[in-house]
Scaffold this active site. Structure first.
Site, PDB file in Angstrom:
ATOM      1  N   LYS A 281      29.647  11.988 -23.502  1.00  0.00           N
ATOM      2  CA  LYS A 281      29.060  11.049 -24.475  1.00  0.00           C
ATOM      3  C   LYS A 281      30.082   9.980 -24.844  1.00  0.00           C
ATOM      4  O   LYS A 281      29.759   8.797 -24.938  1.00  0.00           O
ATOM      5  CB  LYS A 281      28.634  11.794 -25.749  1.00  0.00           C
ATOM      6  CG  LYS A 281      27.409  12.660 -25.586  1.00  0.00           C
ATOM      7  CD  LYS A 281      27.002  13.270 -26.925  1.00  0.00           C
ATOM      8  CE  LYS A 281      25.911  14.308 -26.769  1.00  0.00           C
ATOM      9  NZ  LYS A 281      25.556  14.995 -27.991  1.00  0.00           N
TER      10      LYS A 281
ATOM     11  N   GLU B 207      23.770  26.182 -22.320  1.00  0.00           N
ATOM     12  CA  GLU B 207      24.488  25.471 -23.386  1.00  0.00           C
ATOM     13  C   GLU B 207      25.106  26.479 -24.362  1.00  0.00           C
ATOM     14  O   GLU B 207      26.085  26.182 -25.042  1.00  0.00           O
ATOM     15  CB  GLU B 207      23.548  24.509 -24.127  1.00  0.00           C
ATOM     16  CG  GLU B 207      24.288  23.352 -24.783  1.00  0.00           C
ATOM     17  CD  GLU B 207      23.367  22.311 -25.421  1.00  0.00           C
ATOM     18  OE1 GLU B 207      22.683  22.640 -26.413  1.00  0.00           O
ATOM     19  OE2 GLU B 207      23.345  21.170 -24.929  1.00  0.00           O
TER      20      GLU B 207
ATOM     21  N   GLY C 126      20.381  23.198 -32.137  1.00  0.00           N
ATOM     22  CA  GLY C 126      19.365  22.379 -31.465  1.00  0.00           C
ATOM     23  C   GLY C 126      18.534  23.178 -30.484  1.00  0.00           C
ATOM     24  O   GLY C 126      17.305  23.081 -30.447  1.00  0.00           O
ATOM     25  N   ARG C 127      19.189  24.025 -29.678  1.00  0.00           N
ATOM     26  CA  ARG C 127      18.459  24.769 -28.644  1.00  0.00           C
ATOM     27  C   ARG C 127      17.722  25.982 -29.210  1.00  0.00           C
ATOM     28  O   ARG C 127      17.077  26.711 -28.468  1.00  0.00           O
ATOM     29  CB  ARG C 127      19.412  25.174 -27.518  1.00  0.00           C
ATOM     30  CG  ARG C 127      20.648  25.919 -27.970  1.00  0.00           C
ATOM     31  CD  ARG C 127      21.697  26.008 -26.860  1.00  0.00           C
ATOM     32  NE  ARG C 127      22.969  26.568 -27.315  1.00  0.00           N
ATOM     33  CZ  ARG C 127      23.931  25.865 -27.877  1.00  0.00           C
ATOM     34  NH1 ARG C 127      23.761  24.580 -28.101  1.00  0.00           N
ATOM     35  NH2 ARG C 127      25.059  26.441 -28.245  1.00  0.00           N
TER      36      ARG C 127
ATOM     37  N   HIS D 104       6.901  29.075  -1.591  1.00  0.00           N
ATOM     38  CA  HIS D 104       6.753  28.179  -0.436  1.00  0.00           C
ATOM     39  C   HIS D 104       7.886  27.167  -0.380  1.00  0.00           C
ATOM     40  O   HIS D 104       7.768  26.141   0.272  1.00  0.00           O
ATOM     41  CB  HIS D 104       5.390  27.499  -0.497  1.00  0.00           C
ATOM     42  CG  HIS D 104       4.286  28.504  -0.444  1.00  0.00           C
ATOM     43  ND1 HIS D 104       3.782  28.982   0.747  1.00  0.00           N
ATOM     44  CD2 HIS D 104       3.654  29.186  -1.434  1.00  0.00           C
ATOM     45  CE1 HIS D 104       2.863  29.895   0.486  1.00  0.00           C
ATOM     46  NE2 HIS D 104       2.766  30.045  -0.834  1.00  0.00           N
TER      47      HIS D 104
ATOM     48  N   GLU E 252      19.967   8.590 -26.603  1.00  0.00           N
ATOM     49  CA  GLU E 252      18.720   8.484 -25.863  1.00  0.00           C
ATOM     50  C   GLU E 252      17.526   8.430 -26.823  1.00  0.00           C
ATOM     51  O   GLU E 252      16.608   7.622 -26.671  1.00  0.00           O
ATOM     52  CB  GLU E 252      18.557   9.694 -24.916  1.00  0.00           C
ATOM     53  CG  GLU E 252      19.607   9.790 -23.818  1.00  0.00           C
ATOM     54  CD  GLU E 252      20.883  10.508 -24.248  1.00  0.00           C
ATOM     55  OE1 GLU E 252      21.130  10.643 -25.471  1.00  0.00           O
ATOM     56  OE2 GLU E 252      21.641  10.930 -23.365  1.00  0.00           O
TER      57      GLU E 252
ATOM     58  N   LYS F 159      18.105  16.379 -34.522  1.00  0.00           N
ATOM     59  CA  LYS F 159      18.862  17.066 -35.578  1.00  0.00           C
ATOM     60  C   LYS F 159      19.852  16.085 -36.216  1.00  0.00           C
ATOM     61  O   LYS F 159      19.939  15.968 -37.425  1.00  0.00           O
ATOM     62  CB  LYS F 159      19.594  18.268 -34.973  1.00  0.00           C
ATOM     63  CG  LYS F 159      20.399  19.058 -35.975  1.00  0.00           C
ATOM     64  CD  LYS F 159      20.957  20.329 -35.355  1.00  0.00           C
ATOM     65  CE  LYS F 159      21.907  21.003 -36.331  1.00  0.00           C
ATOM     66  NZ  LYS F 159      22.524  22.207 -35.796  1.00  0.00           N
TER      67      LYS F 159
END
Ligand code: F6P
Length: 565
Positions: free
Chosen positions: A527, A368, A282-283, A399, A222, A216
Site C-alpha cells: 500500500k 490473511e 475485517g475478515r 474438468h 480502492e 472498516k
C-alpha cells in the site's frame, strides 16, 4: 553492504516441544500407511471418524490418521493451550496484541446476550442497538417505504467495499440467494479497475439504487475511489432532475464503518452510518454491519438465523471436548498434513453452486490470518504456518484441475462440501451432482492399483502390449485425504455454522503455531509503495528510488500511455 533486513535472533521453540516431537516420531512410522488398509482393518471407521452437529455431518474418516495420530494431535492442541486461548478470545481479552485489540466477532452473534466486556464495558447493548437499526432500515428499504430522490422504491443495492468488506457479504448473498426478495438485486464493487463499476452503473437506474459504502477504516484506496465515482455518477443524474444533492445523497448513500469522521467527510450523514468496532477484524466482519448489503438482500430475519447458526457453532467450539470438537479436528488434521507431510495447500471444493464464493472468502479468512512467519513473541517460526487455500466449485474443478489432485506429485488435502437438499432439482441434476461429490472422495482415497487397472484394460479388450504401455499412466496411487462436510440444506443457520466452523479452525491453527491471527501487517508495504508510484504518475516525475525492474516497468507504462508522460 546493506544492513541486515530482519533481526530474528530467537526461534520459536514449537518444533522442539514434546508433543511436536512425538508427532514427528509417529509420522515416520505411519507416513506410508494407505487409507484403504485402514478402512479394511476397521469396519467402524466411518462411524468412529464422523460427527453430526445439528444438520451438518463431518466425515473425516478419509484421512491418513489412526487413533494414535489423533491422540497425539490433541496432545499438541492441549500443549499449546488451545482451550485456554479460546476462552480468552471469547471473554474479550486483547489477544490481538500487536494492535492492542480484543477479537470479538463471536460477540456479534452472541444470541445468548450474556454480557461480554471490553475495557469494562459490556459490548452487547451496542451490538443489539446496531442490529435493531439495521432491521428498521432494511425493512424500510425492502418494503419500498424508503424512497429514492424521485420517489421510487429501491430495487438495487450496490455494496462498495473490498477484502472483508466485500467477500463476506458477497459470499453470503450468493449462498443465500434462494432467500432473497424477488426483483431486488444486490451488486458488489471491489476492484479499482474502472471496468467493474462502469459496467455495473451502465445497467443501473440512479433513482432506485442504494449504495452501501463498506469500509472498516473508510480510508481504503480502492473503496474510496469507487465510492467517489459512484457519487459523481449519481450526482450527475440528480442534477438532471434539478433535485437537492444533499437530500438525494441521504436517500441513496449509506456507510458501514468504524470511522465516523471519515464518513461525514465523504458527505454521508452520520444518521445513515452503521457502526461496528475495532475488535471486529475485517475478515471476520460479515456478522456486523458489514453484512448490511446481504441483510437488504435476504432480510433481517434470515440474517439473524445465520447469526444463530454461528452462535451454535461457537457453543459447540466452547463446550465440546477436543476429541469431538469439529473446528479442532479440522484444524489439527490441517496441521498434520501441513507440518508433517509437508502439504503446502488445501483445497475447498463446494458441490453447491450457491457456495461458489466460499473458496475466495476462505482464502482471505485463512491466509490473511495465518500467513505469518513470526510467532506471538516476535520469534521466527521455523515451521510452516498458514497453508495456501484455494478452490472452486467442485464439479467444475473435476474438468479442470482435479487431474493434479488424482495423479499429481503433491499431497493436497481437500474439504468437499455439499448440501443434500438443493433449492433447485431439475430432472436428474441433483443426483448427478451428489454422485460426483461422493465418487470423487472415494476415488481420491481408494485410487486404482496396477492389477485393477490391468484387469480393466483387459476387460476393455485392449491389446496386452498396448495395455502394458498405458498401465503406468492409468494407475492412481490414491491415499489423498479429504473431509466431507455435508449440510442437510444450505439454510441461513447452516451457513452460519459452516462459516463459524472455519473461523474457529483458523483460530486453533493460529494458536498451535503461536501466531497472532488477527493482525495483517503484511498488507502494508505494498500500500505504501503504491502511494509513491501513484505520486510519480501524477507528477510525471521520478521521486523515489526503485530497483531497475520496477523502474523499467514504470517507464513501460509511461511509454505506452500518453497521459503519463
Ligand atoms: O488491506 C487488507 C484489508 O485491511 C483487509 O484486512 C480488509 O478486510 C480490507 O483491507 C478492507 O479494509 P476496510 O474495510 O478498512 O476498507
Amino acid at each position: 553492504m546493506r544492513p541486515v533486513r530482519v533481526i530474528l535472533n530467537s526461534k520459536s521453540p514449537l518444533i522442539n516441544t514434546p508433543a511436536w516431537l512425538a508427532l514427528q516420531d509417529h509420522f515416520e512410522l505411519v507416513k506410508k500407511t494407505h487409507m484403504l488398509d485402514l478402512f479394511e482393518q476397521d469396519e467402524q471407521r466411518f462411524s468412529r471418524y464422523s460427527i453430526q452437529f445439528k444438520d451438518m455431518l463431518l466425515d473425516y474418516s478419509k484421512n491418513r490418521v489412526t487413533d494414535e495420530t489423533l491422540g497425539l494431535l490433541f496432545d499438541l492442541a492441549r500443549q499449546q493451550q488451545v482451550e485456554e486461548w479460546r476462552d480468552r478470545m471469547f471473554s474479550g481479552e486483547k489477544i490481538n496484541t500487536t494492535e492492542g485489540r480484543a477479537v470479538l466477532h463471536t460477540a456479534l452473534r452472541n444470541r445468548s446476550n450474556k454480557p461480554v466486556y471490553v475495557d469494562g464495558e459490556n459490548v452487547m447493548p451496542g451490538i443489539n442497538a446496531e442490529l435493531e437499526k439495521m432491521r428498521i432500515f432494511s425493512e424500510k428499504v425492502r418494503s419500498g417505504s424508503w424512497k429514492g430522490y424521485t420517489g421510487k422504491a429501491i430495487s438495487d443495492v450496490v455494496n462498495i467495499g473490498i477484502g472483508g468488506s466485500d467477500l463476506g457479504p458477497n459470499m453470503v448473498s450468493r449462498a443465500l440467494s434462494p432467500y432473497a426478495k424477488d426483483h431486488f438485486n444486490v451488486h458488489f464493487v471491489s476492484t479499482v479497475d474502472g471496468m467493474q463499476i462502469q459496467q455495473m452503473l451502465r445497467d443501473l437506474n440512479p433513482e432506485s439504487t442504494l449504495f452501501v459504502v463498506a469500509s472498516k477504516t473508510f480510508t481504503t484506496q480502492e473503496t474510496m475511489t469507487n465510492a467517489l465515482t459512484a457519487k459523481q455518477w449519481f450526482l450527475e443524474h440528480v442534477g438532471e432532475h434539478g433535485k437537492s444533492s444533499e437530500d438525494a445523497i441521504r436517500r441513496h448513500f449509506v456507510a458501514v464503518s468504524t470511522n465516523e469522521a471519515a464518513v461525514s467527510g465523504f458527505g454521508i450523514d452520520p444518521e445513515n452510518m452503521f457502526r461496528f468496532w475495532d475488535w471486529v477484524g475485517g475478515r471476520y466482519s460479515l456478522w456486523s454491519a458489514v453484512g448490511l448489503a446481504s441483510i437488504l438482500y435476504i432480510g433481517m430475519d434470515n440474517f439473524i438465523k445465520m447469526l444463530e447458526g454461528a452462535h451454535e457453532m461457537d457453543e459447540h467450539f466452547q463446550s465440546a471436548p477436543l476429541e469431538k470438537n469439529i473446528p479442532v479436528i479440522l484444524a489439527m488434521l490441517g496441521i498434520w498434513y501441513g507440518n508433517f507431510f509437508g502439504a503446502e495447500s488445501s483445497a475447498i471444493l463446494p458441490y453447491d453452486h450457491n457456495l461458489r464464493m466460499l473458496p475466495a472468502y476462505l482464502e482471505q479468512a485463512d491466509m490473511e490470518s495465518n500467513g505469518k512467519s513470526v510467532d506471538r513473541e516476535g520469534r521466527q517460526a521455523t515451521y510452516s504456518t498458514g497453508k495456501i487455500i484455494w478452490g472452486a466449485e467442485g464439479i467444475n474443478g473435476q474438468h479442470a484441475f482435479y487431474q493434479l489432485l488424482h495423479q499429481g506429485t503433491r499431497l493436497i488435502p481437500a474439504d468437499f462440501i455439499a448440501s443434500v437438499q438443493f433449492p433447485v432439482c431439475i430432472r436428474d441434476h441433483c443426483n448427478i451432482l451428489a454422485s460426483n461429490f461422493l465418487a470423487q472422495t472415494e476415488a481420491l482415497m481408494r485410487g486404482r492399483t496396477m492389477e485393477e487397472t490391468r484387469e480393466q484394460l483387459r476387460e476393455a479388450g485392449i491389446d496386452p502390449d498396448e495395455a502394458e504401455t498405458r498401465l503406468p499412466h492409468m494407475v492412481f496411487e490414491g491415499n489423498q485425504p479429504s473431509n466431507s462436510i455435508v449440510l442437510k440444506k444450505l439454510t441461513p443457520r447452516a451457513l452460519g455454522r459452516l462459516i463459524a466452523m472455519y473461523e474457529h479452525k483458523i483460530f486453533v491453527q493460529g494458536i498451535v503455531w503461536n501466531l497472532n491471527s488477527y493482525d495483517q501487517w503484511g498488507v502494508e508495504l505494498g500500500k505504501n509503495l503504491t502511494k509513491n508510484i501513484l505520486e510519480e504518475f501524477e507528477t510525471k516525475r521520478d521521486l523515489y528510488p526503485h530497483d531497475s525492474s520496477t523502474h523499467g516497468l514504470i517507464n513501460w507504462f509511461r511509454q505506452n500511455r500518453e497521459d503519463l508522460r
